[in-house]
Design a protein around this motif. Structure first.
Motif, PDB file in Angstrom:
ATOM      1  N   ARG A 175      -2.527  -1.446  13.266  1.00  0.00           N
ATOM      2  CA  ARG A 175      -2.211  -2.079  11.992  1.00  0.00           C
ATOM      3  C   ARG A 175      -3.226  -3.170  11.738  1.00  0.00           C
ATOM      4  O   ARG A 175      -3.565  -3.930  12.659  1.00  0.00           O
ATOM      5  CB  ARG A 175      -0.810  -2.716  11.988  1.00  0.00           C
ATOM      6  CG  ARG A 175       0.345  -1.759  12.242  1.00  0.00           C
ATOM      7  CD  ARG A 175       0.665  -1.627  13.708  1.00  0.00           C
ATOM      8  NE  ARG A 175       0.984  -2.912  14.301  1.00  0.00           N
ATOM      9  CZ  ARG A 175       0.693  -3.220  15.559  1.00  0.00           C
ATOM     10  NH1 ARG A 175       0.094  -2.343  16.333  1.00  0.00           N
ATOM     11  NH2 ARG A 175       1.004  -4.412  16.046  1.00  0.00           N
ATOM     12  N   GLY A 176      -3.726  -3.243  10.512  1.00  0.00           N
ATOM     13  CA  GLY A 176      -4.720  -4.270  10.247  1.00  0.00           C
ATOM     14  C   GLY A 176      -5.060  -4.389   8.775  1.00  0.00           C
ATOM     15  O   GLY A 176      -4.344  -3.890   7.897  1.00  0.00           O
ATOM     16  N   VAL A 177      -6.185  -5.044   8.511  1.00  0.00           N
ATOM     17  CA  VAL A 177      -6.629  -5.302   7.151  1.00  0.00           C
ATOM     18  C   VAL A 177      -8.154  -5.251   7.121  1.00  0.00           C
ATOM     19  O   VAL A 177      -8.825  -5.553   8.114  1.00  0.00           O
ATOM     20  CB  VAL A 177      -6.113  -6.676   6.653  1.00  0.00           C
ATOM     21  CG1 VAL A 177      -6.685  -7.818   7.493  1.00  0.00           C
ATOM     22  CG2 VAL A 177      -6.431  -6.888   5.184  1.00  0.00           C
ATOM     23  N   GLN A 178      -8.686  -4.851   5.977  1.00  0.00           N
ATOM     24  CA  GLN A 178     -10.128  -4.765   5.763  1.00  0.00           C
ATOM     25  C   GLN A 178     -10.466  -5.428   4.431  1.00  0.00           C
ATOM     26  O   GLN A 178      -9.833  -5.135   3.411  1.00  0.00           O
ATOM     27  CB  GLN A 178     -10.566  -3.291   5.749  1.00  0.00           C
ATOM     28  CG  GLN A 178     -12.035  -3.054   5.470  1.00  0.00           C
ATOM     29  CD  GLN A 178     -12.381  -1.581   5.564  1.00  0.00           C
ATOM     30  OE1 GLN A 178     -12.676  -1.069   6.631  1.00  0.00           O
ATOM     31  NE2 GLN A 178     -12.313  -0.877   4.453  1.00  0.00           N
TER      32      GLN A 178
ATOM     33  N   GLY B   3       0.815  -1.209   0.000  1.00  0.00           N
ATOM     34  CA  GLY B   3       0.000   0.000   0.000  1.00  0.00           C
ATOM     35  C   GLY B   3       0.845   1.254   0.000  1.00  0.00           C
ATOM     36  O   GLY B   3       0.558   2.215  -0.711  1.00  0.00           O
ATOM     37  N   ALA B   4       1.900   1.265   0.791  1.00  0.00           N
ATOM     38  CA  ALA B   4       2.767   2.437   0.836  1.00  0.00           C
ATOM     39  C   ALA B   4       3.431   2.676  -0.509  1.00  0.00           C
ATOM     40  O   ALA B   4       3.547   3.806  -0.978  1.00  0.00           O
ATOM     41  CB  ALA B   4       3.817   2.254   1.933  1.00  0.00           C
TER      42      ALA B   4
ATOM     43  N   ASN C  10      -7.975  -3.950   1.576  1.00  0.00           N
ATOM     44  CA  ASN C  10      -7.261  -2.727   1.912  1.00  0.00           C
ATOM     45  C   ASN C  10      -6.510  -2.874   3.223  1.00  0.00           C
ATOM     46  O   ASN C  10      -6.998  -3.526   4.163  1.00  0.00           O
ATOM     47  CB  ASN C  10      -8.239  -1.553   2.035  1.00  0.00           C
ATOM     48  CG  ASN C  10      -8.566  -0.935   0.690  1.00  0.00           C
ATOM     49  OD1 ASN C  10      -7.682  -0.469  -0.020  1.00  0.00           O
ATOM     50  ND2 ASN C  10      -9.836  -0.945   0.333  1.00  0.00           N
ATOM     51  N   PRO C  11      -5.335  -2.270   3.313  1.00  0.00           N
ATOM     52  CA  PRO C  11      -4.636  -2.220   4.598  1.00  0.00           C
ATOM     53  C   PRO C  11      -5.280  -1.168   5.503  1.00  0.00           C
ATOM     54  O   PRO C  11      -5.958  -0.250   5.044  1.00  0.00           O
ATOM     55  CB  PRO C  11      -3.212  -1.816   4.207  1.00  0.00           C
ATOM     56  CG  PRO C  11      -3.393  -1.021   2.953  1.00  0.00           C
ATOM     57  CD  PRO C  11      -4.573  -1.621   2.236  1.00  0.00           C
TER      58      PRO C  11
END
Length: 646
Positions: free
Chosen positions: A213-216, A9-10, A191-192
């Motif tokens: 910090r996680g994920v969707q 993502g970054a 998505n992060p």
């Protein structure tokens, strides 16, 4: 896996210029999105009119291109995923719902949150049609944001939500998603999630922080089944006033199980997990099974059911037919505080809310809820005659099946089953005027004896709550400058009951107002968007509340402010008014500037000022933090602000 998602993502954000989200002056061309959930297609825009001379001193309106004819409507369903609860995003949606009104299906139905992505996408499409009247740069930017964020449910997605150069071919094909798939019978979004903040503190610690910090993941299957999941790991250090609230209730606001982080007081470690499945049972009925939050009402606060408490397991049935919107909610809650690593004791909530669109701009609703224990009190006889003793014991009761009836009066069921459950009922309304102003309110009746109210003697069981509020859009003709005012009044002992199994709380957190009861609150919110990417929001809360004093006999120090306590610990029967007990006055001010660097990537600068005083100069236990100024900066990626407004 999480680190890989964050790294990809970054890279995608660095590779794609932020200008990719800038709004061109022309309307985007049409695409073909999935999940057309409506009987009636959006009508085409009117042909362009000849340019009219602009008034002196007023910026020229952006000309609008005609909207292409939409594809023929497909089978109508109510299945879709939902816009995650976020006060900043919902403030935008509510603003445009007032300006443009509901559609032919009464969407978005703003009395029940979260909103469906389909309803928000259709609102954005209607905003494009109205653009012939002139939209500001900020409005066009917001429209594109809503279309991009809900691309699966809009026919305007293709041209504005595709990147010419995806990252590594497969990632960030759309600016809104790290990875996405769209097929006729399947869609997927990954998505992060990240939240980083740093600020000063009013306690023994020299700073506060948040590290998330996680994920969707969300998607749809066969246009009828929707799914969503969110998982994040969190560590945070909080200001002293938040720490004292955690110490009082043994609960971290908005969360379930938690544990201390390291050895410093005021630091906590916890997981955040939410998820649900939705199913379109037909054209007018949808089902949702999830572990998440819900919010009832149009106000910033809700006196009926708010999204303050931790997520909980629920089954929700929504029925939308003619001018009616009917919601049934059945939830499993926990009675213990979530700091225990144990088998939690269960309690249950049955809730229904019926609203009617009396006029296209006037909606009124009625609600009823009952909260009851998952156990019954019984006694075991221990020993042999004649030397026997009775030992009280809780026996599992389980869910009361009679409450599953979706069209019955819960209070009658409570009486017929012989139980002393906690039943609440009341009403709410919303009235939009001149497409600029919204009036709204709520009324909650916990206990109601007319003779006691008329006597005016402050009977403890006169338990009612009232909310009145107003929104004003584009104040004094200033575009994208909106204000909101709200007044909340909650009498002592409202939401309390005999024990933790029937009090209006979940995981030691209130299900309605986060500050509990025995209070009045006056709040104001001013929001301004001077630039497309910049939002400035100022909030002020003035609260008068009666708090519980310290005492040698804690069983007689309950003045009805803390919903976790039993109302059997009250010191007297009469003489209660809002502010009874230790009367405190709190001012909480919040000034936040937010810059949207890329889609759902937010940079926040926040300044909070708090001041609490007591009439007799004697502070209440757990409310000694005076506050002062608290400043912080934050970076958020696909996650809402974490707010502690109590």
């Amino acid at each position: 896996m999480t680190k890989l998602l964050l790294l990809l993502g970054a890279c995608g954000l660095l590779a794609g210029s932020a200008s990719a989200q800038d709004t061109p002056p022309a309307r985007p061309t049409d695409g073909q999105g999935n999940w057309l959930t409506f009987d009636k297609p959006v009508p085409p825009a009117k042909p362009d009119q000849p340019d009219k001379p602009e008034k002196p001193g007023r910026p020229a309106a952006t000309p609008a291109e005609p909207l292409p004819q939409p594809a023929p409507p497909r089978k109508t369903t109510m299945g879709t995923t939902f816009v995650p609860l976020d006060v900043d995003v919902y403030r935008l949606i509510d603003r445009y719902a007032i300006l443009h009104g509901p559609d032919s299906l009464g969407d978005p139905h703003t009395s029940v949150r979260p909103y469906t992505r389909a309803a928000v996408a259709r609102l954005a499409e209607r905003m494009l049609q109205d653009s012939a009247a002139g939209l500001s740069r900020q409005d066009r930017f917001n429209i594109r944001y809503l279309l991009r964020d809900n691309w699966h449910n809009t026919r305007q997605d293709s041209a504005i939500n595709q990147r010419e150069r995806p990252l590594l071919r497969y990632f960030y094909q759309r600016p809104s998603d790290l990875y996405s798939v769209e097929q006729p019978d399947f869609s997927l979004r990954v998505n992060p999630v990240a939240g980083l903040s740093l600020g000063n503190s009013d306690g023994a610690k020299s700073y506060t922080f948040l590290n998330t910090r996680g994920v969707q993941v969300e998607g749809t299957i066969d246009e009828r089944l929707g799914f969503y999941t969110f998982l994040a790991d969190n560590q945070m250090a909080v200001p002293l006033y938040v720490q004292q609230r955690v110490e009082r209730d043994s609960a971290v606001a908005h969360e379930g199980f938690w544990k201390p982080f390291k050895t410093t007081p005021g630091q906590y470690d916890f997981l955040s997990a939410r998820g649900y499945l939705t199913y379109a049972a037909g054209r007018h009925v949808s089902l949702q099974l999830g572990h998440d939050r819900n919010h009832i009402g149009n106000g910033y606060r809700s006196l009926i059911l708010s999204d303050y408490a931790a997520p909980y397991l629920f089954l929700k049935v929504q029925t939308r037919i003619w001018k009616f919107h009917y919601q049934n909610l059945f939830a499993q809650l926990i009675a213990n505080n979530p700091a225990l690593d144990d088998d939690y004791e269960r309690k249950y909530l049955a809730f229904h809310h019926l609203s009617l669109d009396v006029l296209p701009n006037l909606n009124v609703g009625l609600f009823e809820s009952v909260l009851y224990s998952g156990y019954t009190q019984t006694e075991d006889i221990v020993g042999t005659p004649p030397n026997t003793t009775r030992v009280p014991r809780l026996r599992r009761r389980g869910f009361e099946l009679q409450y599953l009836n979706p069209i019955i009066f819960y209070r009658a069921i409570e009486q017929s089953t012989g139980s002393e459950d906690n039943a609440l009922l009341g009403a709410d309304f919303k009235w939009n005027l001149f497409k600029r102003v919204q009036l709204y309110g709520q009324l909650v009746l916990d206990e109601f004896v007319l003779s006691e109210i008329r006597s005016g003697n402050g009977w403890w069981a006169n338990k009612q709550a009232v909310q009145l509020g107003v929104r004003y859009i584009n104040v004094a003709g200033i575009r994208n400058f909106d204000v909101q005012g709200e007044f909340n009044f909650i009498r002592p002992f409202t939401y309390q009951h005999e024990d933790r199994f029937r009090s209006y709380q979940h995981a030691a957190q209130p299900l309605a107002h986060p500050m509990g009861a025995n209070l009045w609150e006056l709040m104001g919110i001013a929001s301004y968007q001077p630039l497309p990417r910049l939002h400035v929001v100022a909030k002020g809360f003035l609260v008068k509340q009666g708090l519980d004093p310290a005492g040698l006999d804690p069983a007689r120090t309950n003045y009805g402010s803390n919903v976790l306590r039993s109302y059997n610990t009250r010191p007297q029967e009469y003489g209660y008014q809002v502010g009874s007990g230790l009367t405190s006055t709190l001012f909480h001010g919040d000034l936040t500037a937010t810059w949207q660097a890329a889609h759902n990537l937010w940079l926040d600068g926040k300044l909070i000022y708090r001041r609490r005083t007591f009439e007799n100069s004697t502070p209440a236990p757990y409310f000694t933090a005076d506050g002062g100024a608290l400043a912080s900066v934050a970076l958020r990626w696909n996650i809402a602000q974490r707010l502690h407004e109590f």
